[in-house]
Design a protein around this motif. Structure first.
Motif, mmCIF file in Angstrom:
data_model
loop_
_atom_site.group_PDB
_atom_site.id
_atom_site.type_symbol
_atom_site.label_atom_id
_atom_site.label_comp_id
_atom_site.label_asym_id
_atom_site.label_seq_id
_atom_site.Cartn_x
_atom_site.Cartn_y
_atom_site.Cartn_z
ATOM 1 N N SER A 86 19.317 -0.221 4.683
ATOM 2 C CA SER A 86 18.943 -0.323 3.263
ATOM 3 C C SER A 86 17.994 -1.485 3.008
ATOM 4 O O SER A 86 17.007 -1.339 2.286
ATOM 5 C CB SER A 86 20.203 -0.483 2.397
ATOM 6 O OG SER A 86 21.002 0.662 2.477
ATOM 7 N N ALA A 87 18.281 -2.643 3.601
ATOM 8 C CA ALA A 87 17.434 -3.816 3.390
ATOM 9 C C ALA A 87 16.059 -3.624 4.027
ATOM 10 O O ALA A 87 15.032 -3.942 3.410
ATOM 11 C CB ALA A 87 18.119 -5.061 3.966
ATOM 12 N N ILE A 88 16.040 -3.116 5.238
ATOM 13 C CA ILE A 88 14.772 -2.891 5.936
ATOM 14 C C ILE A 88 13.934 -1.863 5.194
ATOM 15 O O ILE A 88 12.723 -2.039 4.999
ATOM 16 C CB ILE A 88 15.038 -2.457 7.390
ATOM 17 C CG1 ILE A 88 15.643 -3.620 8.178
ATOM 18 C CG2 ILE A 88 13.768 -1.933 8.057
ATOM 19 C CD1 ILE A 88 16.309 -3.204 9.484
ATOM 20 N N TYR A 89 14.580 -0.795 4.741
ATOM 21 C CA TYR A 89 13.828 0.262 4.062
ATOM 22 C C TYR A 89 13.341 -0.190 2.680
ATOM 23 O O TYR A 89 12.238 0.175 2.263
ATOM 24 C CB TYR A 89 14.654 1.545 3.980
ATOM 25 C CG TYR A 89 13.800 2.716 3.576
ATOM 26 C CD1 TYR A 89 12.752 3.139 4.387
ATOM 27 C CD2 TYR A 89 14.002 3.364 2.373
ATOM 28 C CE1 TYR A 89 11.931 4.188 4.011
ATOM 29 C CE2 TYR A 89 13.187 4.414 1.990
ATOM 30 C CZ TYR A 89 12.160 4.823 2.809
ATOM 31 O OH TYR A 89 11.336 5.857 2.431
ATOM 32 N N ALA A 90 14.129 -0.999 1.997
ATOM 33 C CA ALA A 90 13.685 -1.530 0.699
ATOM 34 C C ALA A 90 12.403 -2.341 0.874
ATOM 35 O O ALA A 90 11.478 -2.245 0.059
ATOM 36 C CB ALA A 90 14.786 -2.380 0.072
ATOM 37 N N ALA A 91 12.338 -3.131 1.955
ATOM 38 C CA ALA A 91 11.122 -3.905 2.233
ATOM 39 C C ALA A 91 9.949 -2.972 2.543
ATOM 40 O O ALA A 91 8.816 -3.229 2.124
ATOM 41 C CB ALA A 91 11.362 -4.875 3.389
ATOM 42 N N GLN A 92 10.212 -1.900 3.260
ATOM 43 C CA GLN A 92 9.167 -0.910 3.568
ATOM 44 C C GLN A 92 8.573 -0.339 2.275
ATOM 45 O O GLN A 92 7.365 -0.194 2.146
ATOM 46 C CB GLN A 92 9.751 0.223 4.433
ATOM 47 C CG GLN A 92 8.836 1.414 4.639
ATOM 48 C CD GLN A 92 7.648 1.127 5.536
ATOM 49 O OE1 GLN A 92 7.670 0.186 6.319
ATOM 50 N NE2 GLN A 92 6.610 1.922 5.425
ATOM 51 N N LEU A 93 9.436 -0.021 1.334
ATOM 52 C CA LEU A 93 8.978 0.596 0.087
ATOM 53 C C LEU A 93 8.187 -0.354 -0.802
ATOM 54 O O LEU A 93 7.520 0.094 -1.734
ATOM 55 C CB LEU A 93 10.164 1.185 -0.680
ATOM 56 C CG LEU A 93 10.822 2.395 -0.035
ATOM 57 C CD1 LEU A 93 12.001 2.870 -0.882
ATOM 58 C CD2 LEU A 93 9.823 3.525 0.183
ATOM 59 N N GLU A 94 8.235 -1.662 -0.507
ATOM 60 C CA GLU A 94 7.456 -2.638 -1.279
ATOM 61 C C GLU A 94 6.027 -2.781 -0.760
ATOM 62 O O GLU A 94 5.196 -3.409 -1.418
ATOM 63 C CB GLU A 94 8.158 -3.995 -1.265
ATOM 64 C CG GLU A 94 9.451 -3.989 -2.053
ATOM 65 C CD GLU A 94 10.185 -5.314 -2.001
ATOM 66 O OE1 GLU A 94 9.661 -6.289 -1.408
ATOM 67 O OE2 GLU A 94 11.296 -5.376 -2.553
ATOM 68 N N LEU A 95 5.729 -2.202 0.400
ATOM 69 C CA LEU A 95 4.372 -2.275 0.941
ATOM 70 C C LEU A 95 3.423 -1.457 0.060
ATOM 71 O O LEU A 95 3.799 -0.395 -0.448
ATOM 72 C CB LEU A 95 4.345 -1.743 2.372
ATOM 73 C CG LEU A 95 5.171 -2.520 3.395
ATOM 74 C CD1 LEU A 95 5.141 -1.803 4.743
ATOM 75 C CD2 LEU A 95 4.649 -3.946 3.532
ATOM 76 N N PRO A 96 2.206 -1.946 -0.137
ATOM 77 C CA PRO A 96 1.260 -1.225 -1.012
ATOM 78 C C PRO A 96 1.051 0.238 -0.606
ATOM 79 O O PRO A 96 0.997 1.118 -1.469
ATOM 80 C CB PRO A 96 -0.035 -2.024 -0.875
ATOM 81 C CG PRO A 96 0.397 -3.387 -0.448
ATOM 82 C CD PRO A 96 1.639 -3.199 0.373
#
Length: 150
Positions: A86-96
């Protein structure tokens, strides 16, 4: 008034025919492959073969690489560490690039019947549920299961 709907499906322990049958029965128009790497050891589930099968079923295939899980997220999923995933994927979704792809997906899902595809059979164990919650929060989810192999 009900909000829009998004469908999801995982191909774990499934056949391409079983996946296509479930998608067709649900009236899905677009199969949104949300794997970072659209490759599979399961016959027929790599990008080119899957796109061909979808086309034969009358379903458009779209690959959303930017909405896939990065390698460390896939490793967390294999370990069963949903908190790390969840944490790793949340960071992925913040990428432009992921934000842009998410906007395209949301627009598409507002206009057509779209199903998110990834590997895990159980949607709750897959990043496609995290994706839906983050990018498509107002959508009702319908988690499809592939038809069992004959």
């Amino acid at each position: 008034m009900a909000g829009p709907t998004i469908w999801t499906i995982g191909y774990e322990q499934a056949t391409v025919a079983g996946v296509m049958a479930a998608l067709s029965r649900a009236g899905v128009e677009v199969l949104a492959d949300v794997r970072a790497l659209p490759l599979s050891r399961r016959p027929g589930f790599s990008k080119t073969a899957l796109a061909g099968a979808a086309k034969e079923a009358g379903i458009e295939y779209r690959h959303f690489k930017e909405l896939g899980t990065p390698a460390d997220g896939r490793a967390a999923a294999r370990r069963g560490d949903h908190t790390a995933l969840s944490a790793i994927y949340a960071a992925q979704l913040e990428l432009p690039e992921a934000m842009a792809a998410g906007a395209v997906l949301a627009g598409l899902a507002c206009e057509r019947k779209v199903a998110l595809l990834c590997y895990e059979r159980a949607a709750a164990e897959c990043h496609r549920t995290l994706l839906r919650e983050a990018v498509l929060p107002g959508f009702e989810a319908v988690d499809l299961l592939p038809d069992d192999p004959a």
